[in-house]
Design a protein around this motif. Structure first.
Motif, PDB file in Angstrom:
ATOM      1  N   ALA A   1      34.037  78.493 -50.193  1.00 16.22           N
ATOM      2  CA  ALA A   1      34.376  77.440 -49.150  1.00 16.22           C
ATOM      3  C   ALA A   1      36.080  77.104 -49.050  1.00 16.22           C
ATOM      4  N   LEU A   2      36.312  76.769 -47.877  1.00 17.26           N
ATOM      5  CA  LEU A   2      37.693  76.321 -47.765  1.00 17.26           C
ATOM      6  C   LEU A   2      37.624  74.716 -47.527  1.00 17.26           C
ATOM      7  N   GLY A   3      38.429  73.806 -47.970  1.00 15.74           N
ATOM      8  CA  GLY A   3      38.248  72.461 -48.004  1.00 15.74           C
ATOM      9  C   GLY A   3      39.480  71.769 -48.420  1.00 15.74           C
ATOM     10  N   GLY A   4      39.744  70.710 -48.081  1.00 15.41           N
ATOM     11  CA  GLY A   4      40.814  70.027 -48.547  1.00 15.41           C
ATOM     12  C   GLY A   4      41.919  69.581 -47.245  1.00 15.41           C
ATOM     13  N   SER A   5      43.169  69.316 -47.637  1.00 10.65           N
ATOM     14  CA  SER A   5      44.287  69.311 -46.746  1.00 10.65           C
ATOM     15  C   SER A   5      44.606  70.534 -45.821  1.00 10.65           C
ATOM     16  N   PRO A   6      45.398  70.347 -45.041  1.00 10.70           N
ATOM     17  CA  PRO A   6      45.542  71.809 -44.247  1.00 10.70           C
ATOM     18  C   PRO A   6      46.435  72.699 -45.292  1.00 10.70           C
ATOM     19  N   VAL A   7      47.247  72.199 -46.074  1.00 10.23           N
ATOM     20  CA  VAL A   7      47.930  72.938 -46.643  1.00 10.23           C
ATOM     21  C   VAL A   7      47.050  73.599 -47.851  1.00 10.23           C
ATOM     22  N   ASP A   8      46.090  72.677 -48.496  1.00 10.87           N
ATOM     23  CA  ASP A   8      45.072  73.475 -49.637  1.00 10.87           C
ATOM     24  C   ASP A   8      44.282  74.609 -48.666  1.00 10.87           C
ATOM     25  N   VAL A   9      43.931  74.284 -47.524  1.00 11.26           N
ATOM     26  CA  VAL A   9      43.077  75.258 -46.906  1.00 11.26           C
ATOM     27  C   VAL A   9      43.810  76.618 -46.776  1.00 11.26           C
ATOM     28  N   ARG A  10      45.172  76.328 -46.147  1.00  8.32           N
ATOM     29  CA  ARG A  10      46.130  77.606 -45.918  1.00  8.32           C
ATOM     30  C   ARG A  10      46.212  78.404 -47.321  1.00  8.32           C
ATOM     31  N   VAL A  11      46.367  77.564 -48.234  1.00  4.39           N
ATOM     32  CA  VAL A  11      46.628  78.464 -49.862  1.00  4.39           C
ATOM     33  C   VAL A  11      45.328  79.272 -49.846  1.00  4.39           C
ATOM     34  N   ARG A  12      44.355  78.538 -49.708  1.00  2.91           N
ATOM     35  CA  ARG A  12      43.050  79.076 -49.937  1.00  2.91           C
ATOM     36  C   ARG A  12      42.740  80.325 -49.202  1.00  2.91           C
ATOM     37  N   MET A  13      42.988  80.345 -47.887  1.00  2.19           N
ATOM     38  CA  MET A  13      42.890  81.373 -46.930  1.00  2.19           C
ATOM     39  C   MET A  13      43.581  82.550 -47.237  1.00  2.19           C
ATOM     40  N   ASP A  14      45.072  82.238 -47.767  1.00  2.00           N
ATOM     41  CA  ASP A  14      45.812  83.239 -48.223  1.00  2.00           C
ATOM     42  C   ASP A  14      45.367  84.082 -49.174  1.00  2.00           C
ATOM     43  N   ALA A  15      44.688  83.285 -50.333  1.00  3.36           N
ATOM     44  CA  ALA A  15      44.138  83.868 -51.462  1.00  3.36           C
ATOM     45  C   ALA A  15      42.875  84.840 -51.155  1.00  3.36           C
ATOM     46  N   LEU A  16      42.022  84.353 -50.441  1.00  8.94           N
ATOM     47  CA  LEU A  16      41.106  85.168 -49.848  1.00  8.94           C
ATOM     48  C   LEU A  16      41.582  86.552 -49.082  1.00  8.94           C
ATOM     49  N   ILE A  17      42.277  86.530 -48.282  1.00  5.33           N
ATOM     50  CA  ILE A  17      43.180  87.631 -47.537  1.00  5.33           C
ATOM     51  C   ILE A  17      43.789  88.540 -48.572  1.00  5.33           C
ATOM     52  N   ALA A  18      44.409  87.794 -49.593  1.00  7.81           N
ATOM     53  CA  ALA A  18      45.200  88.790 -50.693  1.00  7.81           C
ATOM     54  C   ALA A  18      44.155  89.485 -51.316  1.00  7.81           C
ATOM     55  N   ALA A  19      42.876  88.941 -51.675  1.00  9.32           N
ATOM     56  CA  ALA A  19      41.784  89.552 -52.231  1.00  9.32           C
ATOM     57  C   ALA A  19      41.070  90.381 -51.647  1.00  9.32           C
ATOM     58  N   GLY A  20      41.456  90.588 -50.178  1.00  6.70           N
ATOM     59  CA  GLY A  20      40.648  91.678 -49.526  1.00  6.70           C
ATOM     60  C   GLY A  20      39.877  91.278 -48.256  1.00  6.70           C
TER      61      GLY A  20
ATOM     62  N   LEU B   1      42.343  70.094 -37.575  1.00  7.58           N
ATOM     63  CA  LEU B   1      42.970  70.313 -38.896  1.00  7.58           C
ATOM     64  C   LEU B   1      42.888  71.684 -39.582  1.00  7.58           C
ATOM     65  N   PHE B   2      42.043  72.264 -38.942  1.00 11.54           N
ATOM     66  CA  PHE B   2      41.674  73.767 -39.488  1.00 11.54           C
ATOM     67  C   PHE B   2      42.753  74.515 -38.771  1.00 11.54           C
ATOM     68  N   ALA B   3      42.770  74.176 -37.426  1.00  6.57           N
ATOM     69  CA  ALA B   3      43.935  75.101 -36.748  1.00  6.57           C
ATOM     70  C   ALA B   3      45.235  74.800 -37.288  1.00  6.57           C
ATOM     71  N   GLU B   4      45.627  73.410 -37.771  1.00  6.26           N
ATOM     72  CA  GLU B   4      46.910  73.245 -38.336  1.00  6.26           C
ATOM     73  C   GLU B   4      47.039  74.283 -39.509  1.00  6.26           C
ATOM     74  N   ALA B   5      45.981  74.175 -40.400  1.00  5.33           N
ATOM     75  CA  ALA B   5      46.144  75.204 -41.618  1.00  5.33           C
ATOM     76  C   ALA B   5      46.378  76.561 -41.276  1.00  5.33           C
ATOM     77  N   CYS B   6      45.927  76.931 -40.136  1.00  4.82           N
ATOM     78  CA  CYS B   6      46.150  78.333 -39.617  1.00  4.82           C
ATOM     79  C   CYS B   6      47.253  78.592 -39.032  1.00  4.82           C
ATOM     80  N   GLY B   7      48.101  77.691 -38.671  1.00  2.95           N
ATOM     81  CA  GLY B   7      49.368  77.547 -37.979  1.00  2.95           C
ATOM     82  C   GLY B   7      49.217  77.971 -36.435  1.00  2.95           C
ATOM     83  N   LEU B   8      48.063  77.464 -36.075  1.00  6.30           N
ATOM     84  CA  LEU B   8      47.740  77.474 -34.658  1.00  6.30           C
ATOM     85  C   LEU B   8      48.113  76.099 -33.993  1.00  6.30           C
TER      86      LEU B   8
END
Length: 88
Positions: free
Chosen positions: A35-54, A76-83
């Motif tokens: 799951a992704l959760g937390g602040s937009p920064v937390d979500v972005r960090v987690r998304m980047d880790a998932l993408i780095a993992a494949g 908030l999710f769009a903000e985390a994605c930079g959208l």
């Protein structure tokens, strides 16, 4: 982003003035890896880790927190994605 941080700080954590919910019965250790959760920064960090993992896709199923709306959650999710969103 300061308004988001203030809104996040204003919410009491689980067990402090918030009624128990079904989700409280699910251990964080079970949810955290998928799951992704937390602040937009937390979500972005987690998304980047998932993408780095494949991961090559992330499916969003927004759960609306108390005090939020579906649109504010999507914003908030769009903000985390930079959208940019029409309302944001």
């Amino acid at each position: 982003m300061a308004a988001v941080s203030e809104r996040q700080k204003a919410r009491p954590p689980r067990g402090e003035g918030r009624p128990p919910k079904t989700a409280d019965a699910i251990p964080d250790e079970f949810v955290r890896p998928i799951a992704l959760g937390g602040s937009p920064v937390d979500v972005r960090v987690r998304m980047d880790a998932l993408i780095a993992a494949g991961a090559d896709e992330i499916v969003a199923f927004p759960l609306v927190a108390e005090g939020e709306t579906v649109q504010s959650t999507i914003d908030l999710f769009a903000e985390a994605c930079g959208l940019h969103t029409p309302t944001g």
